[in-house]
Motif scaffolding. Structure first.
Motif, PDB file in Angstrom:
ATOM      1  N   LEU A  65       0.675  -1.063   0.046  1.00 35.49           N
ATOM      2  CA  LEU A  65       0.018  -0.021  -0.017  1.00 35.49           C
ATOM      3  C   LEU A  65       0.825   1.146  -0.019  1.00 35.49           C
ATOM      4  O   LEU A  65       2.003   1.193   0.474  1.00 35.49           O
ATOM      5  CB  LEU A  65      -0.778   0.031   1.071  1.00 35.49           C
ATOM      6  N   ARG A  66       0.353   2.294  -0.565  1.00 33.23           N
ATOM      7  CA  ARG A  66       1.021   3.834  -0.204  1.00 33.23           C
ATOM      8  C   ARG A  66      -0.217   4.588   0.115  1.00 33.23           C
ATOM      9  O   ARG A  66      -1.585   4.101  -0.097  1.00 33.23           O
ATOM     10  CB  ARG A  66       1.422   4.023  -1.624  1.00 33.23           C
ATOM     11  N   HIS A  67      -0.027   5.483   0.819  1.00 32.59           N
ATOM     12  CA  HIS A  67      -1.110   6.760   1.210  1.00 32.59           C
ATOM     13  C   HIS A  67      -0.657   7.796   0.964  1.00 32.59           C
ATOM     14  O   HIS A  67       0.465   8.348   0.913  1.00 32.59           O
ATOM     15  CB  HIS A  67      -1.374   6.074   2.531  1.00 32.59           C
ATOM     16  N   ASP A  68      -1.631   8.965   1.385  1.00 31.33           N
ATOM     17  CA  ASP A  68      -1.407  10.277   1.490  1.00 31.33           C
ATOM     18  C   ASP A  68      -2.457  10.927   2.354  1.00 31.33           C
ATOM     19  O   ASP A  68      -3.683  10.408   2.232  1.00 31.33           O
ATOM     20  CB  ASP A  68      -1.521  10.981   0.085  1.00 31.33           C
ATOM     21  N   LEU A  69      -2.196  11.593   3.292  1.00 25.33           N
ATOM     22  CA  LEU A  69      -2.925  12.380   4.361  1.00 25.33           C
ATOM     23  C   LEU A  69      -3.218  14.046   3.976  1.00 25.33           C
ATOM     24  O   LEU A  69      -1.932  14.483   3.648  1.00 25.33           O
ATOM     25  CB  LEU A  69      -2.439  12.219   5.731  1.00 25.33           C
ATOM     26  N   VAL A  70      -4.371  14.492   3.910  1.00 24.62           N
ATOM     27  CA  VAL A  70      -4.399  15.887   3.850  1.00 24.62           C
ATOM     28  C   VAL A  70      -5.338  16.438   4.982  1.00 24.62           C
ATOM     29  O   VAL A  70      -6.469  15.813   5.243  1.00 24.62           O
ATOM     30  CB  VAL A  70      -4.866  16.107   2.413  1.00 24.62           C
ATOM     31  N   SER A  71      -4.700  17.046   5.828  1.00 27.99           N
ATOM     32  CA  SER A  71      -5.567  17.548   7.210  1.00 27.99           C
ATOM     33  C   SER A  71      -4.885  18.650   7.746  1.00 27.99           C
ATOM     34  O   SER A  71      -3.731  19.029   7.516  1.00 27.99           O
ATOM     35  CB  SER A  71      -5.517  16.490   7.955  1.00 27.99           C
ATOM     36  N   ALA A  72      -5.572  19.768   8.362  1.00 28.38           N
ATOM     37  CA  ALA A  72      -5.170  20.769   8.841  1.00 28.38           C
ATOM     38  C   ALA A  72      -5.100  20.398  10.522  1.00 28.38           C
ATOM     39  O   ALA A  72      -4.531  21.297  11.197  1.00 28.38           O
ATOM     40  CB  ALA A  72      -5.973  21.994   8.824  1.00 28.38           C
ATOM     41  N   LEU A  73      -5.245  19.229  10.990  1.00 28.47           N
ATOM     42  CA  LEU A  73      -5.120  19.103  12.210  1.00 28.47           C
ATOM     43  C   LEU A  73      -3.550  18.676  12.520  1.00 28.47           C
ATOM     44  O   LEU A  73      -2.858  18.287  11.894  1.00 28.47           O
ATOM     45  CB  LEU A  73      -5.864  17.835  12.593  1.00 28.47           C
ATOM     46  N   PRO A  74      -3.142  19.223  13.899  1.00 24.94           N
ATOM     47  CA  PRO A  74      -1.797  19.139  14.351  1.00 24.94           C
ATOM     48  C   PRO A  74      -1.248  17.663  14.234  1.00 24.94           C
ATOM     49  O   PRO A  74      -1.858  16.637  14.692  1.00 24.94           O
ATOM     50  CB  PRO A  74      -1.830  19.629  15.717  1.00 24.94           C
ATOM     51  N   GLY A  75      -0.182  17.490  13.443  1.00 20.70           N
ATOM     52  CA  GLY A  75       0.345  16.297  13.492  1.00 20.70           C
ATOM     53  C   GLY A  75      -0.150  15.111  12.575  1.00 20.70           C
ATOM     54  O   GLY A  75       0.567  14.093  12.434  1.00 20.70           O
ATOM     55  N   VAL A  76      -1.252  15.554  11.957  1.00 14.90           N
ATOM     56  CA  VAL A  76      -1.871  14.550  11.177  1.00 14.90           C
ATOM     57  C   VAL A  76      -1.218  14.581   9.819  1.00 14.90           C
ATOM     58  O   VAL A  76      -1.653  15.371   8.963  1.00 14.90           O
ATOM     59  CB  VAL A  76      -3.374  14.639  11.200  1.00 14.90           C
ATOM     60  N   ARG A  77      -0.199  13.846   9.524  1.00 14.09           N
ATOM     61  CA  ARG A  77       0.654  14.024   8.251  1.00 14.09           C
ATOM     62  C   ARG A  77       0.961  12.701   7.748  1.00 14.09           C
ATOM     63  O   ARG A  77       0.943  11.845   8.602  1.00 14.09           O
ATOM     64  CB  ARG A  77       1.949  14.980   8.633  1.00 14.09           C
ATOM     65  N   THR A  78       1.292  12.937   6.624  1.00 13.57           N
ATOM     66  CA  THR A  78       1.415  11.518   5.720  1.00 13.57           C
ATOM     67  C   THR A  78       2.701  10.917   6.266  1.00 13.57           C
ATOM     68  O   THR A  78       2.547   9.712   6.555  1.00 13.57           O
ATOM     69  CB  THR A  78       1.764  11.935   4.094  1.00 13.57           C
ATOM     70  N   ASN A  79       3.645  11.486   6.495  1.00 14.28           N
ATOM     71  CA  ASN A  79       4.865  11.020   6.830  1.00 14.28           C
ATOM     72  C   ASN A  79       4.974  10.535   8.431  1.00 14.28           C
ATOM     73  O   ASN A  79       6.023  10.023   8.769  1.00 14.28           O
ATOM     74  CB  ASN A  79       5.882  11.734   6.771  1.00 14.28           C
ATOM     75  N   TYR A  80       3.900  10.669   9.139  1.00 10.03           N
ATOM     76  CA  TYR A  80       3.951  10.196  10.460  1.00 10.03           C
ATOM     77  C   TYR A  80       3.157   8.905  10.648  1.00 10.03           C
ATOM     78  O   TYR A  80       2.727   8.443  11.680  1.00 10.03           O
ATOM     79  CB  TYR A  80       3.075  11.106  11.237  1.00 10.03           C
ATOM     80  N   LEU A  81       2.692   8.482   9.423  1.00  9.66           N
ATOM     81  CA  LEU A  81       1.825   7.343   9.454  1.00  9.66           C
ATOM     82  C   LEU A  81       2.406   6.237   8.485  1.00  9.66           C
ATOM     83  O   LEU A  81       2.939   6.789   7.377  1.00  9.66           O
ATOM     84  CB  LEU A  81       0.497   7.871   9.154  1.00  9.66           C
TER      85      LEU A  81
END
Length: 276
Positions: A65-81
């Motif tokens: 799998l690969r993924h991408d996150l888009v969010s303005a919430l603190p710390g909710v980032r692609t590279n933290y998951l």
């Protein structure tokens, strides 16, 4: 061309039609993760209210799998998951999507087999999920590349209605196209990406360089743009990687330069163009 069930143009008011085409137009020019974030946090929220957008793609039910996150919430980032952490979620929701005939569907978080307990212990995404109440799910069937992409919208709204299903079906092709134009982030997280974006003047302006309107600096102009999108000081700080206190100080300077007393007046004054 795609079909637009429940959002057929004759049923839309002039206001909705104008908003819809603005969203599409803004999506066409997305070229970076920052562009994508601004787009998703703008008028897109009118049709798809959400805090987190997760895209997961791979070989259907394979383990890669690969993924991408888009969010303005603190710390909710692609590279933290890690993508491996999403395997159960992806397999569950992908199977539902295929079983339903590859049409959009919605779930309450409690109805989802996936539980964020394990994620919550080591990443902000897992902890943020606890504040979500509903999911909106749809995918893009890639017959050429053979890699279907599943899009999962997490919202704190208790229950997304049928309009959300119609909206994601109509807007997902533009979202998918925008995401495919954005290069993967480097190893640093989005916060680092934002903090270091002064290296690329196309990402954000300096603190001192003034815009043409009202003598606002590039940073002040950027903050005012987020204010127009309805963001609070805390949300703006999270998006830009600065503290809410710093945002508040910028807002004070904006009020002073525009000679206004509140955010509503600032938005109205800035729309009038340059002062006499």
């Amino acid at each position: 061309m795609g079909q637009f069930p429940q959002m057929r143009f004759p049923t839309l008011s002039d206001e909705h039609l104008s908003r819809y085409f603005r969203i599409v137009g803004e999506g066409i020019v997305v070229n970076s993760h920052l562009d994508l974030l601004k787009w998703m946090q703008g008028e897109m929220q009118y049709y798809l209210p959400h805090e987190i957008m997760l895209a997961v793609w791979g070989e259907g039910e394979e383990n890669s799998l690969r993924h991408d996150l888009v969010s303005a919430l603190p710390g909710v980032r692609t590279n933290y998951l890690q993508s491996e952490d999403l395997l159960a979620l992806q397999q569950n929701l992908y199977g539902c999507w295929v079983g339903l005939g590859r049409v959009p569907f919605r779930l309450n978080l409690g109805e989802c087999i996936f539980r964020p307990d394990k994620l919550a212990s080591h990443c902000a995404f897992g902890r943020a999920i606890y504040g979500m109440q509903s999911l909106l799910i749809h995918g893009i069937n890639d017959n050429r590349g053979g890699q279907d992409c599943l899009y999962i919208i997490f919202s704190s709204t208790a229950s997304l209605d049928n309009s959300g299903l119609s909206a994601i079906e109509s807007l997902l092709p533009y979202l998918d196209t925008a995401l495919r134009r954005v290069a993967p982030l480097p190893s640093s997280a989005m916060t680092g990406f934002l903090a270091n974006s002064e290296k690329d003047p196309g990402l954000k302006g300096s603190e001192t360089e003034s815009s043409e309107d009202h003598g606002l600096s590039k940073r002040e102009d950027e903050i005012l743009d987020w204010v127009k999108k309805g963001k609070s000081n805390a949300e703006i700080g999270s998006i830009l990687g600065i503290s809410p206190f710093t945002v508040k100080n910028h807002m004070r300077r904006i009020f002073k330069k525009l000679e206004v007393n509140n955010r509503v007046q600032a938005i109205s004054k800035s729309a009038q163009g340059r002062p006499d």
